[in-house]
Design an enzyme around this catalytic site. Structure first.
Site, PDB file in Angstrom:
ATOM      1  N   ASP A  93     -31.749 -24.813  42.379  1.00 22.30           N
ATOM      2  CA  ASP A  93     -31.798 -24.008  40.806  1.00 22.30           C
ATOM      3  C   ASP A  93     -30.451 -24.394  40.189  1.00 22.30           C
ATOM      4  O   ASP A  93     -29.482 -24.344  40.659  1.00 22.30           O
ATOM      5  CB  ASP A  93     -31.992 -22.486  41.406  1.00 22.30           C
ATOM      6  CG  ASP A  93     -32.600 -21.828  39.966  1.00 22.30           C
ATOM      7  OD1 ASP A  93     -32.980 -22.480  38.629  1.00 22.30           O
ATOM      8  OD2 ASP A  93     -32.851 -20.615  39.862  1.00 22.30           O
ATOM      9  N   CYS A 148     -32.473 -16.309  37.910  1.00 21.79           N
ATOM     10  CA  CYS A 148     -31.967 -15.981  36.453  1.00 21.79           C
ATOM     11  C   CYS A 148     -31.018 -14.880  36.424  1.00 21.79           C
ATOM     12  O   CYS A 148     -29.838 -14.814  35.830  1.00 21.79           O
ATOM     13  CB  CYS A 148     -32.866 -16.324  35.525  1.00 21.79           C
ATOM     14  SG  CYS A 148     -34.525 -15.756  36.036  1.00 21.79           S
ATOM     15  N   HIS A 202     -28.661 -22.626  36.032  1.00 27.71           N
ATOM     16  CA  HIS A 202     -28.799 -22.047  34.850  1.00 27.71           C
ATOM     17  C   HIS A 202     -27.773 -22.398  33.931  1.00 27.71           C
ATOM     18  O   HIS A 202     -26.680 -22.591  34.335  1.00 27.71           O
ATOM     19  CB  HIS A 202     -28.756 -20.534  34.786  1.00 27.71           C
ATOM     20  CG  HIS A 202     -30.041 -19.909  35.526  1.00 27.71           C
ATOM     21  ND1 HIS A 202     -30.172 -19.799  36.912  1.00 27.71           N
ATOM     22  CD2 HIS A 202     -31.415 -19.768  34.915  1.00 27.71           C
ATOM     23  CE1 HIS A 202     -31.428 -19.421  37.259  1.00 27.71           C
ATOM     24  NE2 HIS A 202     -32.135 -19.458  36.154  1.00 27.71           N
ATOM     25  N   GLN A 254     -34.738 -22.806  46.036  1.00 32.15           N
ATOM     26  CA  GLN A 254     -34.947 -23.528  44.822  1.00 32.15           C
ATOM     27  C   GLN A 254     -33.558 -24.576  44.806  1.00 32.15           C
ATOM     28  O   GLN A 254     -32.404 -23.794  44.874  1.00 32.15           O
ATOM     29  CB  GLN A 254     -35.203 -22.744  43.597  1.00 32.15           C
ATOM     30  CG  GLN A 254     -36.274 -21.990  43.533  1.00 32.15           C
ATOM     31  CD  GLN A 254     -36.581 -21.268  42.254  1.00 32.15           C
ATOM     32  OE1 GLN A 254     -35.310 -20.287  41.893  1.00 32.15           O
ATOM     33  NE2 GLN A 254     -37.605 -21.217  41.686  1.00 32.15           N
ATOM     34  N   LYS A 276     -41.544 -24.575  28.981  1.00 34.05           N
ATOM     35  CA  LYS A 276     -40.909 -25.333  30.201  1.00 34.05           C
ATOM     36  C   LYS A 276     -41.388 -26.730  30.054  1.00 34.05           C
ATOM     37  O   LYS A 276     -42.511 -27.077  29.666  1.00 34.05           O
ATOM     38  CB  LYS A 276     -41.060 -24.692  31.469  1.00 34.05           C
ATOM     39  CG  LYS A 276     -42.645 -24.357  31.919  1.00 34.05           C
ATOM     40  CD  LYS A 276     -42.305 -23.446  33.170  1.00 34.05           C
ATOM     41  CE  LYS A 276     -43.901 -23.405  33.483  1.00 34.05           C
ATOM     42  NZ  LYS A 276     -44.232 -23.801  34.962  1.00 34.05           N
TER      43      LYS A 276
END
Length: 649
Positions: A391, A342, A393, A389, A472
């Site tokens: 991932d 992040c 954002h 991950q 979350k």
RNA sequence: GCCGGAGUAGCUCAGCUGGUAGAGCACUCGCCUUGUAAGCGAAAGGUCGUCGGUUCGAGUCCGACCUCCGGCUCCA
């Protein structure tokens, strides 16, 4: 008085009748088979009195979970009975039934170590008590007397339990007495209920021994937990053990080695080495993830894995997460390996001026992060220190949050559908170690709860388990032996945009703060693949199979044709091997089956003459003899569909 | 990280109470030329997790450490 039976009939019984009396009124056979009762939905002793007008259900061996619960609870007491006899001076704590059996936690005298080598002896002693068919007798004791009694016996844990019961009681209903259950020589503080006697335990087995902290608190005494399981018949126990045995065969660590997918080295604990087959599988999964991300408005990025500690101070990791990070000194600067992507993505966001017209901005990254997981928690691919991950954002406006969260959930379900996974949902709320204001947490938690409620999705509330920067929604799956693992996660974050001073220019020409959504759907490729291997028991759908087909020439003279077949199939995009060793067809097939290769293509004189292959499907056997091009079409269609081709079990 | 258990050939495992390592499969080589789950033979392969100690002598006994397994705590 009357009681209601499950079939809606009313039964007349004498005032003050017990569960046993009710069972007897229905039938002598039922009374003999009865283990307990459910009164107005609550599980109780068979001997418990039944109030007038109550709904009563008689629990017997056929009552499923209720019966197992009772018998396992009984077995826990019998275990404690045996251990008290065999190990004088042992202190007992608690012993509840659990999902697959039961356990009891003991504090053994100094110097006494119990291992599974002692199980035989303990089980033998337990058998004596089961054979004696000792009655479980309930009694009530005033708190002071109970404390005095256990203190006199040196049972400090029991004393603490009673004191806590009193302390934590609702002031409107103070605890004045506690219940005890006695069987034979053993009396335990226990809420109950129990079956009538120890003889009802028809089959049991101790399964493992492990350490467990008293009251689950790592700062307190480490107790010795003995696990066991119990059933209502020997057959049920045997079937259970059989299932465990089967589960072990699909353990991803075992299959990973057998199928040459990955390995570990002592020189880098918790870090998988992907071998060619495993990397191939991982690449296919990554391709799926990339395709889907592109379809949903994500742009892929890649960010560094090592950063100045200043970044981690700004993000909050330094304060809250440092313990789990790897740091190194370079030219006097402290650099830390990223445990999350992040902060890196915020750097890209803030590298340009952003307009409300740009939002939402969605960055995806197959990000490599490192987390120093405690050594005792590492577990194959399911708990690693080197994590890739899937991932992403999302930077969006506050108004866009509901829709973006919904989109993330949709995306997650779409991915899980490909594999037929049905994840369990959890909403994790503010943890003790956290950053940001209470108001911020209220807002974020409410937004996620609303996202779930709006869709009517069932979920579990997991209080205190949120990320340090925000709550979350987690997607959980279980492994082959029923352990639950978190895979996907969607996290709402108002904190990091604040910390990094992220802004966008609104329609009002003023600067505003965006909201960040952190999301990983598979969670990590490592963990996801671990679950995937166990889910498929190593029999991957064609699109994922590292090697999709192997051509098996019958004799050396067919090797040339086999090579041509393989070349044609590779040209069609298939992953194909040729097994041209001088071995028998039987052997080549056996080995291909053991490697769980989806297709085996046998070629001999007949096939070489006709330009065909004899197709054998893993597990299914011979399915066709067909032209090479026909097989290529069959296989490429199966791959393109990303279906499991019937191989999932 | 904590408690308990384990670590012998690439894999699966033998190796009794201390007397300088063994099997099957795999790998390599040779023979066989094979039609749907193991063809035959030979050779080769081990600092017994690491380091230290006890002993005339340690795979075996003791200690520390490493890794793995089962739990516990943790899982941001």
């Amino acid at each position: 008085m009357t009681v209601q039976l499950p079939d809606e009939t009313a039964l007349e019984v004498p005032d003050g009748a017990s569960g046993l009396d009710v069972a007897r009124a229905i039938g002598e056979g039922l009374a003999r088979a009865a283990l307990g009762i459910r009164v107005d939905g609550e599980l109780r002793d068979l001997a418990a009195p039944v109030p007038d007008g109550a709904r009563v259900e008689i629990v017997t061996a056929r009552s499923g979970d209720d019966a197992l619960w009772l018998v396992r609870h009984d077995a826990a007491h019998v275990l404690a009975t045996a251990v008290m006899e065999l190990y004088p001076g042992v202190k007992i704590s608690i012993g509840p039934p659990v999902d697959d059996g039961f356990y009891y936690d003991f504090d053994f005298p100094d110097g006494v170590k119990v291992s599974d080598a002692d199980f035989e002896r303990i089980e033998a002693k337990m058998r004596e008590h089961v054979k004696a068919d000792e009655t479980f007798e309930r009694s009530e004791l005033p708190v002071a007397e109970a404390i005095e009694r256990f203190r006199a016996e040196g049972q400090d844990y029991k004393v603490e339990l009673i004191e806590d019961l009193v302390r934590n009681a609702d002031p409107a209903h103070p605890v004045e007495t506690v219940s005890l259950y006695r069987n034979g020589p053993f009396t335990d503080l226990c809420r109950g209920p129990h079956a009538p006697s120890t003889g009802r335990i028809k089959a049991f087995k101790l399964t493992s021994v492990a350490g467990a902290y008293w009251r689950g608190d790592a700062s307190r005494q480490m107790l010795t937990r003995i696990y066991g399981t119990a059933f209502l018949s020997k057959d049920d126990l045997a079937a259970h053990l059989e299932r465990l045995e089967e589960a072990r065969k699909r353990d991803h660590r075992k299959l990973g080695r057998e199928l040459d997918l990955f390995m570990f080295s002592e020189l880098s604990p918790g870090s998988p080495f992907w071998k060619p087959n495993g990397q191939q599988l991982k690449n296919e999964l990554t391709a799926l993830w990339r395709d889907e991300n592109a379809d949903r408005g994500y742009r892929e990025v890649q960010t560094p894995i090592i950063y100045d500690a200043d970044l981690w101070k700004q993000s909050g990791h330094w304060h809250v997460y440092r313990e789990n990070m790897y740091f190194t000194e370079v030219e006097g600067r402290t650099m830390g390996l990223k445990p999350m992507n992040c902060p890196a993505h915020t750097q890209i966001y803030s590298s340009e001026r952003r307009s409300y017209r740009d939002l939402p901005i969605r960055y995806s990254e197959a990000g490599l992060v490192h987390r120093h997981e405690p050594s005792g928690t590492l577990h194959g691919l399911l708990r690693v220190r080197h994590i890739t991950q899937d991932d992403a954002h999302i930077f969006c406006t506050e108004e866009q949050v509901p829709e973006e969260v919904q989109r993330c959930l949709d995306f997650g379900f779409a991915i899980y559908d490909v594999f037929g996974f049905e994840p369990r949902l959890e909403l994790s709320t503010r943890p003790e170690k956290r950053v940001g204001s209470e108001e911020m947490w209220d807002r974020a938690e409410a937004a996620l709860a609303k996202a779930l409620d709006d869709r009517g999705l069932p979920y579990e509330l997991n209080e205190g388990d949120g990320a340090f920067y925000g709550p979350k929604i987690d997607l959980h799956m279980t492994d082959s032996i029923g352990r639950s693992w978190q895979l996907g996660t969607v996290q709402l974050d108002y904190y990091m945009p604040e910390q990094f001073g992220l802004t966008y220019t609104g329609a009002d020409n003023a600067e505003h703060r965006p909201v960040m959504i952190h999301r990983a759907l598979m969670g990590s490729f490592e963990r996801f693949i671990g679950i995937l291997i166990e889910h498929y028991a190593g029999e991957f759908p064609l699109w994922l199979a590292p090697v999709q087909a192997v051509v098996l020439p019958i004799a050396d003279r067919h090797n040339g044709y086999a090579d041509r077949v393989a070349a044609e199939l590779r040209a069609a995009g298939l992953r194909v091997e040729v097994d041209d060793r001088g071995e028998s067809v039987k052997r080549k097939i056996r080995e291909a089956e053991l490697r769980k290769l989806p297709y085996m293509l046998v070629v001999g004189d007949q096939e070489a003459d006709d330009g065909t292959v004899s197709v054998r499907r893993h597990r299914a056997g011979d399915i066709a003899t067909e032209p090479v091009a026909t097989f290529a079409e069959r296989a490429t269609a199966e791959v393109a569909a990303r279906t499991d081709g019937g191989s999932a079990r």
